[in-house]
Motif scaffolding. Sequence first.
Motif, PDB file in Angstrom:
ATOM      1  N   CYS A 258      67.445  32.832  76.469  1.00 56.33           N
ATOM      2  CA  CYS A 258      68.207  32.945  77.714  1.00 56.33           C
ATOM      3  C   CYS A 258      69.506  33.713  77.454  1.00 56.33           C
ATOM      4  O   CYS A 258      70.233  33.416  76.496  1.00 56.33           O
TER       5      CYS A 258
ATOM      6  N   HIS B  33      72.209  33.555  78.957  1.00 56.97           N
ATOM      7  CA  HIS B  33      73.422  32.786  79.249  1.00 56.97           C
ATOM      8  C   HIS B  33      74.016  32.250  77.947  1.00 56.97           C
ATOM      9  O   HIS B  33      75.070  32.688  77.509  1.00 56.97           O
ATOM     10  N   ARG B  34      73.311  31.315  77.291  1.00 55.10           N
ATOM     11  CA  ARG B  34      73.803  30.745  76.030  1.00 55.10           C
ATOM     12  C   ARG B  34      72.690  30.608  75.005  1.00 55.10           C
ATOM     13  O   ARG B  34      72.827  29.848  74.051  1.00 55.10           O
TER      14      ARG B  34
ATOM     15  N   GLY C 155      69.387  29.563  75.498  1.00 56.70           N
ATOM     16  CA  GLY C 155      68.391  28.505  75.707  1.00 56.70           C
ATOM     17  C   GLY C 155      66.968  29.030  75.578  1.00 56.70           C
ATOM     18  O   GLY C 155      66.707  30.214  75.793  1.00 56.70           O
TER      19      GLY C 155
ATOM     20  N   CYS D  55      65.735  27.675  83.078  1.00 54.36           N
ATOM     21  CA  CYS D  55      66.178  27.481  81.687  1.00 54.36           C
ATOM     22  C   CYS D  55      66.459  25.993  81.460  1.00 54.36           C
ATOM     23  O   CYS D  55      67.131  25.348  82.262  1.00 54.36           O
TER      24      CYS D  55
ATOM     25  N   HIS E  78      70.837  25.060  81.081  1.00 55.27           N
ATOM     26  CA  HIS E  78      71.800  24.960  82.196  1.00 55.27           C
ATOM     27  C   HIS E  78      71.187  25.372  83.524  1.00 55.27           C
ATOM     28  O   HIS E  78      71.898  25.685  84.471  1.00 55.27           O
TER      29      HIS E  78
ATOM     30  N   PHE F  49      69.685  27.972  84.795  1.00 56.36           N
ATOM     31  CA  PHE F  49      69.621  29.304  85.401  1.00 56.36           C
ATOM     32  C   PHE F  49      68.152  29.625  85.659  1.00 56.36           C
ATOM     33  O   PHE F  49      67.270  29.223  84.897  1.00 56.36           O
TER      34      PHE F  49
HETATM   35  S1  FES Z   1      71.378  28.865  78.122  1.00 46.32           S
HETATM   36 FE1  FES Z   1      70.038  29.241  79.767  1.00 46.32          FE
HETATM   37  S2  FES Z   1      71.145  28.686  81.505  1.00 46.32           S
HETATM   38 FE2  FES Z   1      72.530  28.373  79.882  1.00 46.32          FE
END
Ligand code: FES
Length: 101
Positions: free
Chosen positions: A44, A46-47, A49, A63, A66, A68
Amino acid sequence: MADFVRVASLSDLPAGSAKTVEVGGTAIALFNVGGQVHATTNTCPHRGGPLGEGVLGGDVVVCPWHAFEFEVTSGRCLNNPNLQIPCFPVKVEGQDILVQV
Ligand code: FES
């Protein structure tokens, strides 16, 4: 251009499910959307995932970290237009799922 590599069997990926596989050290997420197989990065944006462990609803994976949402057919993020995940070409030959990474 890289070759298609066999990564899984169709019997391991029922319709509506997701799965993580590895191709040459790269983690790839597989999704079965109504019998059509799609492949994206497992990571992911974002972070980081693991998208292959997310819940698939229609053509959208959520995800697990978090929540998303990403369209697995296009890589588009529904929460943030600046986030996009890479998608990879998929072929199905008999029971074999092949991905080009
Ligand atoms: S790591 Fe996927 S939404 Fe944050």
